[in-house]
Design a protein around this motif. Structure first.
Motif, PDB file in Angstrom:
ATOM      1  N   THR A 119     -25.906   3.074 -18.949  1.00 13.27           N
ATOM      2  CA  THR A 119     -26.327   2.142 -19.980  1.00 13.27           C
ATOM      3  C   THR A 119     -25.807   0.777 -19.550  1.00 13.27           C
ATOM      4  N   ILE A 120     -26.575  -0.245 -19.828  1.00 16.96           N
ATOM      5  CA  ILE A 120     -26.246  -1.606 -19.412  1.00 16.96           C
ATOM      6  C   ILE A 120     -26.222  -2.486 -20.656  1.00 16.96           C
ATOM      7  N   ASP A 121     -25.160  -3.254 -20.809  1.00 14.39           N
ATOM      8  CA  ASP A 121     -25.089  -4.234 -21.893  1.00 14.39           C
ATOM      9  C   ASP A 121     -25.602  -5.567 -21.361  1.00 14.39           C
ATOM     10  N   LYS A 122     -26.621  -6.104 -22.017  1.00 12.75           N
ATOM     11  CA  LYS A 122     -27.175  -7.394 -21.610  1.00 12.75           C
ATOM     12  C   LYS A 122     -27.056  -8.381 -22.763  1.00 12.75           C
ATOM     13  N   SER A 123     -26.639  -9.590 -22.424  1.00 13.30           N
ATOM     14  CA  SER A 123     -26.619 -10.680 -23.399  1.00 13.30           C
ATOM     15  C   SER A 123     -27.223 -11.889 -22.701  1.00 13.30           C
ATOM     16  N   SER A 124     -27.199 -13.013 -23.369  1.00 11.37           N
ATOM     17  CA  SER A 124     -27.806 -14.205 -22.779  1.00 11.37           C
ATOM     18  C   SER A 124     -27.080 -14.665 -21.518  1.00 11.37           C
ATOM     19  N   SER A 125     -25.799 -14.338 -21.384  1.00 17.09           N
ATOM     20  CA  SER A 125     -25.061 -14.825 -20.223  1.00 17.09           C
ATOM     21  C   SER A 125     -24.401 -13.727 -19.394  1.00 17.09           C
ATOM     22  N   SER A 126     -24.645 -12.452 -19.721  1.00 19.53           N
ATOM     23  CA  SER A 126     -24.010 -11.414 -18.917  1.00 19.53           C
ATOM     24  C   SER A 126     -24.840 -10.131 -18.870  1.00 19.53           C
ATOM     25  N   THR A 127     -24.631  -9.403 -17.794  1.00 17.97           N
ATOM     26  CA  THR A 127     -25.209  -8.076 -17.600  1.00 17.97           C
ATOM     27  C   THR A 127     -24.072  -7.213 -17.074  1.00 17.97           C
ATOM     28  N   ARG A 128     -23.704  -6.194 -17.850  1.00 19.35           N
ATOM     29  CA  ARG A 128     -22.559  -5.356 -17.475  1.00 19.35           C
ATOM     30  C   ARG A 128     -22.895  -3.883 -17.641  1.00 19.35           C
ATOM     31  N   VAL A 129     -22.427  -3.095 -16.666  1.00 21.69           N
ATOM     32  CA  VAL A 129     -22.580  -1.658 -16.790  1.00 21.69           C
ATOM     33  C   VAL A 129     -21.664  -1.175 -17.911  1.00 21.69           C
ATOM     34  N   ALA A 148     -23.916 -21.702 -22.533  1.00 20.58           N
ATOM     35  CA  ALA A 148     -23.038 -20.611 -22.116  1.00 20.58           C
ATOM     36  C   ALA A 148     -22.257 -21.053 -20.887  1.00 20.58           C
ATOM     37  N   CYS A 149     -21.017 -20.665 -20.849  1.00 20.18           N
ATOM     38  CA  CYS A 149     -20.124 -21.069 -19.770  1.00 20.18           C
ATOM     39  C   CYS A 149     -20.562 -20.537 -18.427  1.00 20.18           C
ATOM     40  N   CYS A 150     -20.813 -19.279 -18.383  1.00 23.24           N
ATOM     41  CA  CYS A 150     -21.001 -18.640 -17.087  1.00 23.24           C
ATOM     42  C   CYS A 150     -22.008 -17.510 -17.185  1.00 23.24           C
ATOM     43  N   VAL A 151     -22.534 -17.133 -16.046  1.00 21.52           N
ATOM     44  CA  VAL A 151     -23.365 -15.951 -15.983  1.00 21.52           C
ATOM     45  C   VAL A 151     -22.538 -14.880 -15.286  1.00 21.52           C
ATOM     46  N   ILE A 152     -22.363 -13.753 -15.945  1.00 24.77           N
ATOM     47  CA  ILE A 152     -21.570 -12.661 -15.399  1.00 24.77           C
ATOM     48  C   ILE A 152     -22.482 -11.467 -15.178  1.00 24.77           C
ATOM     49  N   ILE A 153     -22.507 -10.991 -13.953  1.00 21.67           N
ATOM     50  CA  ILE A 153     -23.256  -9.777 -13.635  1.00 21.67           C
ATOM     51  C   ILE A 153     -22.261  -8.807 -13.014  1.00 21.67           C
ATOM     52  N   ASP A 154     -21.976  -7.720 -13.722  1.00 20.24           N
ATOM     53  CA  ASP A 154     -21.011  -6.725 -13.249  1.00 20.24           C
ATOM     54  C   ASP A 154     -21.617  -5.345 -13.448  1.00 20.24           C
ATOM     55  N   THR A 155     -22.329  -4.880 -12.434  1.00 17.73           N
ATOM     56  CA  THR A 155     -22.978  -3.575 -12.525  1.00 17.73           C
ATOM     57  C   THR A 155     -22.443  -2.624 -11.456  1.00 17.73           C
ATOM     58  N   PHE A 156     -21.215  -2.851 -10.999  1.00 18.17           N
ATOM     59  CA  PHE A 156     -20.663  -2.039  -9.917  1.00 18.17           C
ATOM     60  C   PHE A 156     -19.972  -0.775 -10.420  1.00 18.17           C
ATOM     61  N   VAL A 157     -20.136   0.279  -9.637  1.00 17.62           N
ATOM     62  CA  VAL A 157     -19.486   1.573  -9.825  1.00 17.62           C
ATOM     63  C   VAL A 157     -18.862   1.913  -8.480  1.00 17.62           C
ATOM     64  N   SER A 158     -17.664   2.513  -8.476  1.00 18.88           N
ATOM     65  CA  SER A 158     -16.994   2.864  -7.222  1.00 18.88           C
ATOM     66  C   SER A 158     -16.859   4.374  -7.091  1.00 18.88           C
ATOM     67  N   SER A 183     -23.814  -1.372  -6.746  1.00 18.56           N
ATOM     68  CA  SER A 183     -24.387  -2.046  -7.911  1.00 18.56           C
ATOM     69  C   SER A 183     -25.554  -1.209  -8.421  1.00 18.56           C
ATOM     70  N   VAL A 184     -25.409  -0.654  -9.619  1.00 17.94           N
ATOM     71  CA  VAL A 184     -26.475   0.171 -10.191  1.00 17.94           C
ATOM     72  C   VAL A 184     -27.591  -0.730 -10.711  1.00 17.94           C
ATOM     73  N   SER A 185     -28.752  -0.145 -10.870  1.00 20.17           N
ATOM     74  CA  SER A 185     -29.917  -0.880 -11.357  1.00 20.17           C
ATOM     75  C   SER A 185     -29.662  -1.416 -12.766  1.00 20.17           C
ATOM     76  N   ALA A 186     -30.135  -2.611 -13.024  1.00 21.78           N
ATOM     77  CA  ALA A 186     -30.051  -3.191 -14.369  1.00 21.78           C
ATOM     78  C   ALA A 186     -31.399  -3.110 -15.077  1.00 21.78           C
ATOM     79  N   ASP A 187     -32.382  -2.458 -14.447  1.00 26.85           N
ATOM     80  CA  ASP A 187     -33.704  -2.280 -15.033  1.00 26.85           C
ATOM     81  C   ASP A 187     -33.660  -1.063 -15.957  1.00 26.85           C
TER      82      ASP A 187
END
Length: 160
Positions: free
Chosen positions: A126-136, A22-32, A97-101
């Motif tokens: 709800t959080i979408d998780k894959s092998s290379s990303s975690t996104r709200v 996988a190219c990159c690890v993306i973690i985007d769990t931010f809410v404003s 950054s909201v919880s990813a648990d």
């Protein structure tokens, strides 16, 4: 034939380490969140006498059924939030950054406590998780649906 078999074995052996990673690890769990009072005065604006300061805020994640205070002293955002002014307006936002648990229903829970005003609000997502990303994905604030982050950060205003 023996040479062909040897060549196939060598190519197979060399190919074992060539799996595409996988190219990159993306973690985007931010809410404003923009906090305003009944007169629409920005409660995060440092010039407001009723400002909510970063020191007034505590974040808690619900992890394995237990409410856990968020503090990571080794990180720049030790409490997993920052207060920032948007470049194209005069609004200030609490970028959190909201919880990813996730619980058994696939929902994360984050508690936002503002000590100065003695309130605690609940963000669920709800959080979408894959092998290379975690996104709200979808976000609720105190049970009210606030948006879907499929294309951009969920941003909303709360009147306090």
């Amino acid at each position: 034939m023996k040479n062909l078999l040897t060549l196939v074995c060598i190519i197979s052996f060399l190919n074992l380490g060539c799996k595409k990673k996988a190219c990159c690890v993306i973690i985007d769990t931010f809410v404003s969140i923009n906090y305003v009072d009944a007169d629409n005065a920005d409660l995060l604006d440092p010039t407001n006498p009723n400002v909510i300061k970063a020191d007034d805020i505590e974040i808690y994640y619900l992890e394995n059924g237990q409410k856990q205070r968020v503090y990571n002293g080794n990180l720049d955002l030790s409490k997993n939030f920052k207060i920032l002014k948007t470049p194209n307006s005069d609004k200030y936002y609490l970028s959190l950054s909201v919880s990813a648990d996730l619980n058994e229903n696939g929902i994360s829970t984050t508690y936002l406590e503002v000590k100065k005003y003695n309130f605690t609000d609940t963000l669920t997502a709800t959080i979408d998780k894959s092998s290379s990303s975690t996104r709200v994905n979808k976000v609720w604030y105190n049970g009210a649906y606030k948006g879907n982050a499929k294309e951009k950060t969920v941003t909303f205003t709360v009147v306090k």
